[in-house]
Each structure stands twice: as structure tokens, then as C-alpha cells.
Design a protein around this motif. Sequence first.
Motif, PDB file in Angstrom:
ATOM      1  N   GLY A 216       4.820 -10.807   3.146  1.00  0.00           N
ATOM      2  CA  GLY A 216       5.990 -11.559   3.574  1.00  0.00           C
ATOM      3  C   GLY A 216       7.035 -10.669   4.203  1.00  0.00           C
ATOM      4  N   SER A 217       7.403 -10.977   5.446  1.00  0.00           N
ATOM      5  CA  SER A 217       8.423 -10.183   6.137  1.00  0.00           C
ATOM      6  C   SER A 217       9.803 -10.368   5.521  1.00  0.00           C
ATOM      7  CB  SER A 217       8.470 -10.580   7.621  1.00  0.00           C
ATOM      8  OG  SER A 217       7.235 -10.297   8.258  1.00  0.00           O
ATOM      9  N   GLU A 218       9.965 -11.399   4.699  1.00  0.00           N
ATOM     10  CA  GLU A 218      11.271 -11.649   4.077  1.00  0.00           C
ATOM     11  C   GLU A 218      11.488 -10.822   2.818  1.00  0.00           C
ATOM     12  OE1 GLU A 218       8.507 -14.349   1.772  1.00  0.00           O
ATOM     13  OE2 GLU A 218       8.634 -13.423   3.747  1.00  0.00           O
ATOM     14  N   LEU A 219      10.463 -10.083   2.375  1.00  0.00           N
ATOM     15  CA  LEU A 219      10.538  -9.385   1.096  1.00  0.00           C
ATOM     16  C   LEU A 219      11.194  -8.022   1.228  1.00  0.00           C
ATOM     17  CD1 LEU A 219       7.005 -10.248  -0.334  1.00  0.00           C
ATOM     18  CD2 LEU A 219       9.190 -11.385  -0.800  1.00  0.00           C
ATOM     19  N   VAL A 220      12.069  -7.708   0.278  1.00  0.00           N
ATOM     20  CA  VAL A 220      12.793  -6.445   0.231  1.00  0.00           C
ATOM     21  C   VAL A 220      12.556  -5.826  -1.139  1.00  0.00           C
ATOM     22  CG1 VAL A 220      15.080  -5.357   0.303  1.00  0.00           C
ATOM     23  CG2 VAL A 220      14.540  -7.249   1.844  1.00  0.00           C
ATOM     24  N   VAL A 253       1.158  -1.801  -4.349  1.00  0.00           N
ATOM     25  CA  VAL A 253       1.372  -1.394  -2.965  1.00  0.00           C
ATOM     26  C   VAL A 253       2.727  -1.879  -2.468  1.00  0.00           C
ATOM     27  CG1 VAL A 253       0.513  -1.605  -0.598  1.00  0.00           C
ATOM     28  CG2 VAL A 253      -1.092  -1.356  -2.487  1.00  0.00           C
ATOM     29  N   GLY A 254       3.154  -3.058  -2.917  1.00  0.00           N
ATOM     30  CA  GLY A 254       4.423  -3.593  -2.458  1.00  0.00           C
ATOM     31  C   GLY A 254       4.237  -4.581  -1.331  1.00  0.00           C
ATOM     32  N   ALA A 255       5.322  -4.886  -0.645  1.00  0.00           N
ATOM     33  CA  ALA A 255       5.322  -5.942   0.361  1.00  0.00           C
ATOM     34  C   ALA A 255       4.775  -5.451   1.688  1.00  0.00           C
ATOM     35  CB  ALA A 255       6.732  -6.480   0.537  1.00  0.00           C
ATOM     36  N   VAL A 256       3.952  -6.288   2.301  1.00  0.00           N
ATOM     37  CA  VAL A 256       3.410  -6.034   3.630  1.00  0.00           C
ATOM     38  C   VAL A 256       3.951  -7.123   4.553  1.00  0.00           C
ATOM     39  CG1 VAL A 256       1.318  -5.802   5.018  1.00  0.00           C
ATOM     40  CG2 VAL A 256       1.329  -5.023   2.633  1.00  0.00           C
ATOM     41  N   ALA A 257       4.399  -6.730   5.733  1.00  0.00           N
ATOM     42  CA  ALA A 257       4.987  -7.676   6.669  1.00  0.00           C
ATOM     43  C   ALA A 257       3.959  -8.694   7.144  1.00  0.00           C
ATOM     44  CB  ALA A 257       5.585  -6.931   7.863  1.00  0.00           C
ATOM     45  N   ASP A 258       4.468  -9.797   7.684  1.00  0.00           N
ATOM     46  CA  ASP A 258       3.597 -10.874   8.175  1.00  0.00           C
ATOM     47  C   ASP A 258       2.956 -10.484   9.499  1.00  0.00           C
ATOM     48  OD1 ASP A 258       3.899 -12.755   6.100  1.00  0.00           O
ATOM     49  OD2 ASP A 258       5.868 -13.318   6.861  1.00  0.00           O
ATOM     50  N   THR A 262      -1.608  -5.298  10.353  1.00  0.00           N
ATOM     51  CA  THR A 262      -1.035  -4.419   9.329  1.00  0.00           C
ATOM     52  C   THR A 262      -1.633  -4.715   7.967  1.00  0.00           C
ATOM     53  OG1 THR A 262       1.044  -4.263  10.549  1.00  0.00           O
ATOM     54  CG2 THR A 262       1.108  -3.679   8.213  1.00  0.00           C
ATOM     55  N   LEU A 263      -1.740  -5.993   7.637  1.00  0.00           N
ATOM     56  CA  LEU A 263      -2.301  -6.372   6.343  1.00  0.00           C
ATOM     57  C   LEU A 263      -3.768  -5.972   6.247  1.00  0.00           C
ATOM     58  CD1 LEU A 263      -2.144  -7.759   3.625  1.00  0.00           C
ATOM     59  CD2 LEU A 263      -2.520  -9.956   4.771  1.00  0.00           C
ATOM     60  N   ARG A 264      -4.521  -6.194   7.295  1.00  0.00           N
ATOM     61  CA  ARG A 264      -5.938  -5.835   7.295  1.00  0.00           C
ATOM     62  C   ARG A 264      -6.106  -4.330   7.107  1.00  0.00           C
ATOM     63  NH1 ARG A 264      -7.433  -8.879  11.075  1.00  0.00           N
ATOM     64  NH2 ARG A 264      -6.773  -7.530  12.794  1.00  0.00           N
ATOM     65  N   THR A 265      -5.327  -3.552   7.817  1.00  0.00           N
ATOM     66  CA  THR A 265      -5.410  -2.091   7.693  1.00  0.00           C
ATOM     67  C   THR A 265      -5.023  -1.636   6.294  1.00  0.00           C
ATOM     68  OG1 THR A 265      -4.907  -1.827  10.039  1.00  0.00           O
ATOM     69  CG2 THR A 265      -4.561   0.091   8.628  1.00  0.00           C
ATOM     70  N   THR A 266      -3.971  -2.249   5.748  1.00  0.00           N
ATOM     71  CA  THR A 266      -3.533  -1.879   4.399  1.00  0.00           C
ATOM     72  C   THR A 266      -4.625  -2.150   3.373  1.00  0.00           C
ATOM     73  OG1 THR A 266      -1.226  -2.387   4.964  1.00  0.00           O
ATOM     74  CG2 THR A 266      -1.784  -2.277   2.625  1.00  0.00           C
ATOM     75  N   ILE A 267      -5.251  -3.309   3.457  1.00  0.00           N
ATOM     76  CA  ILE A 267      -6.316  -3.645   2.507  1.00  0.00           C
ATOM     77  C   ILE A 267      -7.492  -2.689   2.657  1.00  0.00           C
ATOM     78  CG2 ILE A 267      -8.036  -5.400   1.918  1.00  0.00           C
ATOM     79  CD1 ILE A 267      -5.923  -7.506   2.516  1.00  0.00           C
ATOM     80  N   GLU A 268      -7.883  -2.401   3.872  1.00  0.00           N
ATOM     81  CA  GLU A 268      -9.005  -1.474   4.100  1.00  0.00           C
ATOM     82  C   GLU A 268      -8.688  -0.090   3.552  1.00  0.00           C
ATOM     83  OE1 GLU A 268      -9.670  -1.786   8.280  1.00  0.00           O
ATOM     84  OE2 GLU A 268     -11.018  -3.509   8.095  1.00  0.00           O
ATOM     85  N   VAL A 291      -2.517 -14.014   5.682  1.00  0.00           N
ATOM     86  CA  VAL A 291      -3.563 -13.515   4.792  1.00  0.00           C
ATOM     87  C   VAL A 291      -4.923 -14.057   5.215  1.00  0.00           C
ATOM     88  CG1 VAL A 291      -4.408 -13.464   2.421  1.00  0.00           C
ATOM     89  CG2 VAL A 291      -1.982 -13.169   2.878  1.00  0.00           C
ATOM     90  N   LYS A 292      -4.969 -15.337   5.530  1.00  0.00           N
ATOM     91  CA  LYS A 292      -6.233 -15.922   5.963  1.00  0.00           C
ATOM     92  C   LYS A 292      -6.753 -15.229   7.220  1.00  0.00           C
ATOM     93  CE  LYS A 292      -5.119 -20.542   4.216  1.00  0.00           C
ATOM     94  NZ  LYS A 292      -4.909 -21.955   4.590  1.00  0.00           N
ATOM     95  N   GLU A 293      -5.849 -15.028   8.176  1.00  0.00           N
ATOM     96  CA  GLU A 293      -6.253 -14.380   9.422  1.00  0.00           C
ATOM     97  C   GLU A 293      -6.737 -12.960   9.176  1.00  0.00           C
ATOM     98  OE1 GLU A 293      -4.277 -12.963  13.685  1.00  0.00           O
ATOM     99  OE2 GLU A 293      -3.151 -14.250  12.311  1.00  0.00           O
TER     100      GLU A 293
END
Length: 440
Positions: A216-220, A253-258, A262-268, A291-293
Motif C-alpha cells: 500500500g502506497s498509503e502506508l508509513v 519486510v514492511g510496506a511495499v508501494a502499489d 516492485t512487489l514482484r521483485t521484493t517477493i523474489e 498483489v494479484k498482478e
Amino acid sequence: MSSAATRPAGPDDLWSVDEHLDDILATVRPLEPIELQLLDAQGCVLVENVTVPVSLPPFDNSSMDGYAVRVADVVGASEEFPAVLEVVGDVAAGAADPVRVGPGQAARIMTGAPLPPGAETVVPVEWTDGGLGEGPASGMRARSLAPEGAEGQVHVYRPAEARAHVRAEGSDVRAGELALEAGTVLGAPQIALLAAIGRGTVRVRPRPRVVVLSTGSELVQPGEELAPGQIYDSNSFALTAAARDAGAIAYRVGAVADDAETLRTTIEDQLIRADLLVTTGGVSVGAYDVVKEALSSVGDEDEAGSGVEFRRLAMQPGKPQGFGTVGPDHTPLLALPGNPVSSYVSFELFVRPAIRALMGLTGLHRPRTRATLKADAALRSPRGRRQFLRGRYADGEVTPVGGAGSHLIAALAKADALIVVPEDTESVEPGGEVEVVLLG
């Protein structure tokens, strides 16, 4: 792919809570056993029966500081008529060849020291003059004034029965007995026993490594300043803590932006240290649910059997869920909703059992009980949904805490139970009986 591939699933299909859980547990397998040093094995599950190689204690030893004597030599001893015995030496803990105690003799003995040959009992130092001839001793003071190994006499002011203050060989466990059964979770007492019987290593299933990340890009991050439209990331903290409570080694890991890439790379990147991945947020039908994408193409596309399926469950809160495996090792991944209560309830129902299955435990679930509903008004629940409401349980009664909203973190913090309202029940009146999941 998980066993979900065999179940027909249309866009409007609803999975039951039990179907989703069964699919997860059919996919997750216990981790392979490894040999670990004792302290590294804390919290792990034993995979072998451990027998006792040497009796514990391995020899008769004293449970007190005092004097090792023969029973006959202290019969009738009193302060008026003490038994006067010849001190023939000292027996310290670790003594390999203690002195022999004969008639009319005593050996000064320390706690844990072997009972010397000829001795039948131990007289605590407090029942003697400590070898000073000055009346009953005051323990350590008397011994400090009497040099070790000094010959002389000791006055004994009380009789002692046979084997008084003696820890018998094998009185804890005997050689050949079962010390710990396979399936035991190793806590501090179990590790103490293993060390006491001489085991330096033990064969266990390791604690699973769980990686938690929120989206979520809204997460701080807590501690930072909030800009308009932002909120603090609480889910990754809650789920990491919950994973540790379940027995895992958890990494936040913390928050990953929408952003799907970026999310795919982080998970890998996290696959190298994960036995289980948990994401929170981005699993509903919103325009920014990345997340689905991202999970549609995590790892190599030619990884046969990998993939994450997104589902709607007949439950409240926590309707949107995702589950599957990713990466070359087919690492299980559970995608949870982003609302805090939905995320936590989903963890308790699905992630906690998966963690405990990885550990090789048989008791996968929180304990459940029946309780009387203590409330001012009836509980309402939508038909066809299994509802999980927060509550406080005590003495066979459960009281709802907060409302049904999936954002009510303060109410969740006050709860120690989940009130379960079945799919076919739309109302539970005060005083009615409900099923309760105990979280404490």
C-alpha cells in the motif's frame, strides 16, 4: 499448484473457511529434520525419542552442605548431649575418590558431592557446631571459619534418619528410560533435561522462516510523519508478532508501494530466506490491488505447479484471500486482506495452522470452547457467512468487544477470543451459546 486446481472456481464462487484451510494444509508439508545444537533447537519440535544414557543423578549425592555420617553415630543426639564425631576429611562436588566414613567418624560434605563410602545419611551444617565446638553453626559462617581438610571434631545436635538429605542415584530418571518423546516442543525445561543427560545436539524440525510484508502506497512506518491520506503500517507488525507467537522465525519486510514490479521483485528477493510468505493488502477488487498482478508472474513462468489463486471466502471479516506457491522451491504464500482485523483473523484461521504444520506439530489450531453470550443486544450475522467477532472470555461467558468493523484495531487489542457465528445463523440472543476461539 495447490490442490485448488482441482476445484471448480468461477468469479462468483465462494469457498468455505474449511475448504480454504483444507487446501492450505494439503499443500504445506513439515520441514525436513536437521541436527541442531541445544540452544539453536529451542522452540523446535523433536523428531526422535530420546532415551536416558546415564541415570540422573548418576550417583548418590548430598542435597545439603553438612556432614556425611553413619545413622548409629547420631542416634539420640541433642543440644544437651551432642554426638561428637571425628572429621576425617572433606567431600566436595566433583570429588572422584571421597574419603571413607567409619564408626564415630564424619566427612564434611558440600551440596552435590557424592555420598562417601560408609556414610548413610547427611546432617545439615545447621544441626552442628560446624567443627568449632561453639554450639549450633550458622551455615556458611561456620564453614568459612573451619579450614577445608582440617582434622578435628564436630558436634552434632540432632539425629538423622537413613539417607536423609541424600539424592538417590536415578531418582530423577534412570538409564534406559524415555526422556522426551518425538513431537515434543523444546522449551527451557526440555533443553535442561537434554543437557543434564549429556546430549549436545538433537534432531528436530527447524522453526519455519516466515516473511511478512504489507502493501500500500498509503502506508508509513511508525515514527515517521503522516502526510494527508497516509496511515501507519500496523499489519506487518501484527502479523510478524503473531508468526513469532506461533513458533516461527519471522522477518518483517514492511510496506511495499502499489507497484506490481516492485512487489514482484521484493517477493523474489525474499524467497531465499522464506519457508512461508505472507502478504497483507491488495487482494480485493480495487483498481490498485497490485498483489494479484504481481503474484501472477513471481519467479519463472515455467515453474510447473506454481501459482497463487485468489478467492472469495464465505466469512466475515476476511472475504478476499489468496493462496498458492511461488518460486523454484514452491514456497507457500498466503495473501491476506489489508483491513487490520481481517488480516489478523485470517492469520489465526489460516497462517497459524500452516506455520504449525511446517513445524510438524499435530495440534495446529487454537483451543475452542462453548460459552454463554453476555451482551446487551443480539448478535447479527449475514446468512451464508461464518462471522468472527472479537470478544473477551471469562468463566464460561464471552462479551463482544467493539463492533463488526474490520478496521477496529483498538477493539482487537482488548479481545482475547473470537466469537464464531455459523453460516446458517443470522442472530444470537443474549444468553445463547456460542463457539469461542481462545486467543490467549
